[in-house]
Motif scaffolding. Structure first.
Motif, PDB file in Angstrom:
ATOM      1  N   MET A 125      22.186 -26.734  62.972  1.00 37.20           N
ATOM      2  CA  MET A 125      23.352 -25.018  62.523  1.00 37.20           C
ATOM      3  C   MET A 125      23.528 -25.060  61.461  1.00 37.20           C
ATOM      4  SD  MET A 125      26.246 -23.285  64.810  1.00 37.20           S
ATOM      5  CE  MET A 125      25.597 -24.103  66.745  1.00 37.20           C
ATOM      6  N   THR A 126      23.477 -23.812  60.704  1.00 37.05           N
ATOM      7  CA  THR A 126      23.236 -23.890  59.186  1.00 37.05           C
ATOM      8  C   THR A 126      25.122 -22.563  59.089  1.00 37.05           C
ATOM      9  OG1 THR A 126      21.873 -21.586  58.631  1.00 37.05           O
ATOM     10  CG2 THR A 126      20.601 -23.399  58.615  1.00 37.05           C
ATOM     11  N   ASP A 127      24.976 -23.051  57.417  1.00 31.78           N
ATOM     12  CA  ASP A 127      26.757 -22.195  57.652  1.00 31.78           C
ATOM     13  C   ASP A 127      25.957 -20.616  57.575  1.00 31.78           C
ATOM     14  OD1 ASP A 127      27.578 -24.508  57.070  1.00 31.78           O
ATOM     15  OD2 ASP A 127      27.402 -24.072  54.474  1.00 31.78           O
ATOM     16  N   THR A 128      24.443 -20.115  57.516  1.00 27.35           N
ATOM     17  CA  THR A 128      24.460 -18.601  57.926  1.00 27.35           C
ATOM     18  C   THR A 128      24.932 -18.472  59.350  1.00 27.35           C
ATOM     19  OG1 THR A 128      23.268 -18.316  56.074  1.00 27.35           O
ATOM     20  CG2 THR A 128      23.317 -16.469  57.913  1.00 27.35           C
ATOM     21  N   ASN A 129      23.417 -19.182  59.959  1.00 25.71           N
ATOM     22  CA  ASN A 129      24.339 -19.453  61.482  1.00 25.71           C
ATOM     23  C   ASN A 129      25.493 -19.284  61.830  1.00 25.71           C
ATOM     24  OD1 ASN A 129      23.311 -18.668  64.055  1.00 25.71           O
ATOM     25  ND2 ASN A 129      23.452 -21.147  64.071  1.00 25.71           N
ATOM     26  N   ILE A 130      26.413 -19.818  61.828  1.00 27.52           N
ATOM     27  CA  ILE A 130      28.142 -19.537  62.398  1.00 27.52           C
ATOM     28  C   ILE A 130      28.698 -18.483  62.403  1.00 27.52           C
ATOM     29  CG2 ILE A 130      30.116 -20.992  61.782  1.00 27.52           C
ATOM     30  CD1 ILE A 130      28.341 -23.371  61.349  1.00 27.52           C
ATOM     31  N   SER A 131      28.510 -18.411  60.529  1.00 24.69           N
ATOM     32  CA  SER A 131      28.872 -17.357  59.738  1.00 24.69           C
ATOM     33  C   SER A 131      28.328 -16.055  60.264  1.00 24.69           C
ATOM     34  CB  SER A 131      28.967 -17.246  58.557  1.00 24.69           C
ATOM     35  OG  SER A 131      27.649 -17.063  58.287  1.00 24.69           O
ATOM     36  N   LEU A 132      27.616 -15.690  60.560  1.00 28.75           N
ATOM     37  CA  LEU A 132      26.394 -14.707  61.607  1.00 28.75           C
ATOM     38  C   LEU A 132      27.682 -14.152  62.620  1.00 28.75           C
ATOM     39  CD1 LEU A 132      24.466 -12.338  60.844  1.00 28.75           C
ATOM     40  CD2 LEU A 132      22.908 -13.517  61.761  1.00 28.75           C
ATOM     41  N   ARG A 133      26.990 -15.689  63.572  1.00 27.11           N
ATOM     42  CA  ARG A 133      27.512 -15.537  64.878  1.00 27.11           C
ATOM     43  C   ARG A 133      29.524 -15.319  65.033  1.00 27.11           C
ATOM     44  NH1 ARG A 133      24.613 -20.515  68.150  1.00 27.11           N
ATOM     45  NH2 ARG A 133      22.433 -19.334  67.958  1.00 27.11           N
ATOM     46  N   ASP A 134      30.595 -15.741  63.739  1.00 33.41           N
ATOM     47  CA  ASP A 134      31.161 -15.403  63.675  1.00 33.41           C
ATOM     48  C   ASP A 134      31.150 -13.879  63.516  1.00 33.41           C
ATOM     49  OD1 ASP A 134      31.981 -18.168  63.948  1.00 33.41           O
ATOM     50  OD2 ASP A 134      32.039 -19.251  62.503  1.00 33.41           O
ATOM     51  N   ILE A 135      30.952 -13.509  63.055  1.00 29.89           N
ATOM     52  CA  ILE A 135      31.593 -11.908  62.698  1.00 29.89           C
ATOM     53  C   ILE A 135      30.690 -10.830  64.239  1.00 29.89           C
ATOM     54  CG2 ILE A 135      29.765 -10.018  61.195  1.00 29.89           C
ATOM     55  CD1 ILE A 135      29.745 -12.468  59.045  1.00 29.89           C
ATOM     56  N   GLN A 136      29.181 -11.250  64.342  1.00 31.81           N
ATOM     57  CA  GLN A 136      29.700 -10.618  65.021  1.00 31.81           C
ATOM     58  C   GLN A 136      29.605 -10.820  66.541  1.00 31.81           C
ATOM     59  OE1 GLN A 136      24.217 -11.186  64.926  1.00 31.81           O
ATOM     60  NE2 GLN A 136      24.475  -9.796  63.831  1.00 31.81           N
ATOM     61  N   ALA A 137      30.734 -11.875  67.296  1.00 28.51           N
ATOM     62  CA  ALA A 137      30.924 -11.715  68.446  1.00 28.51           C
ATOM     63  C   ALA A 137      31.350 -11.011  68.619  1.00 28.51           C
ATOM     64  CB  ALA A 137      31.644 -13.689  67.949  1.00 28.51           C
ATOM     65  N   PRO A 138      32.841 -10.991  67.843  1.00 31.47           N
ATOM     66  CA  PRO A 138      34.381  -9.916  68.375  1.00 31.47           C
ATOM     67  C   PRO A 138      33.574  -8.298  68.296  1.00 31.47           C
ATOM     68  CG  PRO A 138      34.814 -10.623  65.682  1.00 31.47           C
ATOM     69  CD  PRO A 138      33.169 -11.516  66.511  1.00 31.47           C
ATOM     70  N   LEU A 139      32.187  -8.060  67.696  1.00 30.15           N
ATOM     71  CA  LEU A 139      31.794  -6.424  67.439  1.00 30.15           C
ATOM     72  C   LEU A 139      30.748  -6.840  69.083  1.00 30.15           C
ATOM     73  CD1 LEU A 139      29.991  -6.362  63.835  1.00 30.15           C
ATOM     74  CD2 LEU A 139      31.928  -5.048  65.029  1.00 30.15           C
ATOM     75  N   LYS A 140      30.354  -7.883  69.501  1.00 34.48           N
ATOM     76  CA  LYS A 140      29.747  -7.703  70.800  1.00 34.48           C
ATOM     77  C   LYS A 140      30.135  -7.321  71.971  1.00 34.48           C
ATOM     78  CE  LYS A 140      25.623 -10.490  69.212  1.00 34.48           C
ATOM     79  NZ  LYS A 140      24.610 -11.593  69.865  1.00 34.48           N
ATOM     80  N   GLN A 141      31.690  -8.411  71.738  1.00 30.59           N
ATOM     81  CA  GLN A 141      32.520  -8.042  72.608  1.00 30.59           C
ATOM     82  C   GLN A 141      33.130  -6.718  72.655  1.00 30.59           C
ATOM     83  OE1 GLN A 141      33.120 -10.177  75.108  1.00 30.59           O
ATOM     84  NE2 GLN A 141      34.046  -8.552  76.213  1.00 30.59           N
ATOM     85  N   GLN A 142      33.058  -6.309  72.012  1.00 25.59           N
ATOM     86  CA  GLN A 142      34.185  -5.290  71.467  1.00 25.59           C
ATOM     87  C   GLN A 142      33.424  -3.571  72.448  1.00 25.59           C
ATOM     88  OE1 GLN A 142      35.052  -3.379  67.656  1.00 25.59           O
ATOM     89  NE2 GLN A 142      34.167  -1.600  68.560  1.00 25.59           N
ATOM     90  N   TYR A 143      31.440  -4.151  71.856  1.00 20.27           N
ATOM     91  CA  TYR A 143      30.948  -3.226  72.631  1.00 20.27           C
ATOM     92  C   TYR A 143      30.947  -3.458  73.804  1.00 20.27           C
ATOM     93  CZ  TYR A 143      29.835  -2.309  67.894  1.00 20.27           C
ATOM     94  OH  TYR A 143      29.568  -1.902  66.493  1.00 20.27           O
ATOM     95  N   ARG A 144      30.296  -4.873  74.485  1.00 21.82           N
ATOM     96  CA  ARG A 144      30.771  -5.289  76.042  1.00 21.82           C
ATOM     97  C   ARG A 144      31.966  -4.177  77.201  1.00 21.82           C
ATOM     98  NH1 ARG A 144      29.545  -9.858  73.798  1.00 21.82           N
ATOM     99  NH2 ARG A 144      27.250 -10.610  73.493  1.00 21.82           N
ATOM    100  N   ASP A 145      33.084  -4.166  75.935  1.00 15.13           N
ATOM    101  CA  ASP A 145      33.591  -3.641  76.524  1.00 15.13           C
ATOM    102  C   ASP A 145      34.155  -2.169  76.439  1.00 15.13           C
ATOM    103  OD1 ASP A 145      34.985  -6.224  76.792  1.00 15.13           O
ATOM    104  OD2 ASP A 145      35.965  -6.677  75.164  1.00 15.13           O
ATOM    105  N   ASP A 146      33.873  -1.951  75.234  1.00 11.96           N
ATOM    106  CA  ASP A 146      33.802  -0.431  75.396  1.00 11.96           C
ATOM    107  C   ASP A 146      32.509   0.331  74.304  1.00 11.96           C
ATOM    108  OD1 ASP A 146      34.649   3.163  73.939  1.00 11.96           O
ATOM    109  OD2 ASP A 146      35.440   2.102  72.651  1.00 11.96           O
ATOM    110  N   PRO A 147      31.420   0.268  75.557  1.00  8.69           N
ATOM    111  CA  PRO A 147      30.346   0.899  75.392  1.00  8.69           C
ATOM    112  C   PRO A 147      30.384   2.550  73.618  1.00  8.69           C
ATOM    113  CG  PRO A 147      30.206   0.144  77.348  1.00  8.69           C
ATOM    114  CD  PRO A 147      31.483  -0.131  76.722  1.00  8.69           C
ATOM    115  N   GLU A 148      31.095   3.391  74.260  1.00  6.44           N
ATOM    116  CA  GLU A 148      31.209   4.799  73.912  1.00  6.44           C
ATOM    117  C   GLU A 148      30.932   3.548  71.795  1.00  6.44           C
ATOM    118  OE1 GLU A 148      30.055   7.484  73.856  1.00  6.44           O
ATOM    119  OE2 GLU A 148      29.455   6.763  75.320  1.00  6.44           O
TER     120      GLU A 148
END
Length: 175
Positions: free
Chosen positions: A1-24
């Motif tokens: 796993m690369t540092d880019t992979n960790i940071s991209l997942r870390d950055i996108q995880a809260p966004l994905k959760q937000q979009y699941r919780d509030d699709p609009e």
């Protein structure tokens, strides 16, 4: 796993959760702005600089300005390249190489010379000349297939071109 992979997942995880919780909250309007330039030109703000688009030499331009058809292909290359890298990161693959888009235009349509000639691209080809690695070894065929499939699925510009987004045109006269 690369540092880019960790940071991209870390950055996108809260966004994905937000979009699941509030699709609009995932629906965002992007925009582009331009100003009509001198002659047959339009200055477009790219966020980094002003780009001046004009006529392609095949329609009477002198080649000193950007062609909007080229800009469309450039947008496709940029989006496909970023998407490929993001998907590769998620799949823990390393990719290096180049992306190319080509499009065929019949300028008789654009110039109104032949009513049966289409206005716009009649064909667009997107290609990747890449080395795809899984660790120290070339990636397995099934991983490459997954990378390509997901890149096609998630490339915004490619999906827009293939799906022909609903569009509207409005003219707002100056006051």
């Amino acid at each position: 796993m690369t540092d880019t992979n960790i940071s991209l997942r870390d950055i996108q995880a809260p966004l994905k959760q937000q979009y699941r919780d509030d699709p609009e909250s995932a629906v965002i309007t992007l925009s582009a702005d331009g100003e009509l330039g001198a002659g047959v030109a339009c200055k477009v703000s790219t966020g980094q600089a002003m780009a001046e688009a004009g006529l392609h030499p095949a329609t009477g331009g002198d080649g000193t300005q950007l062609c909007s058809g080229d800009m469309l292909l450039e947008a496709l290359v940029a989006c496909a390249g970023v998407t490929l890298r993001a998907v590769a990161t998620a799949l823990e693959l390393e990719v290096a190489g180049a992306v190319r888009a080509e499009g065929d235009l019949d300028f008789r349509g654009t110039l109104g010379v032949a009513k049966d000639a289409p206005v716009g691209f009649r064909a667009i080809r997107l290609s990747f000349d890449v080395d795809i690695r899984d660790g120290d070894a070339p990636a397995a065929e099934d991983k490459v297939a997954t990378l390509v499939k997901l890149t096609e699925r998630y490339c915004v510009v490619l999906q827009t071109i293939q799906g022909s987004a609903t569009t509207s045109v409005a003219v707002n006269p100056a006051a």
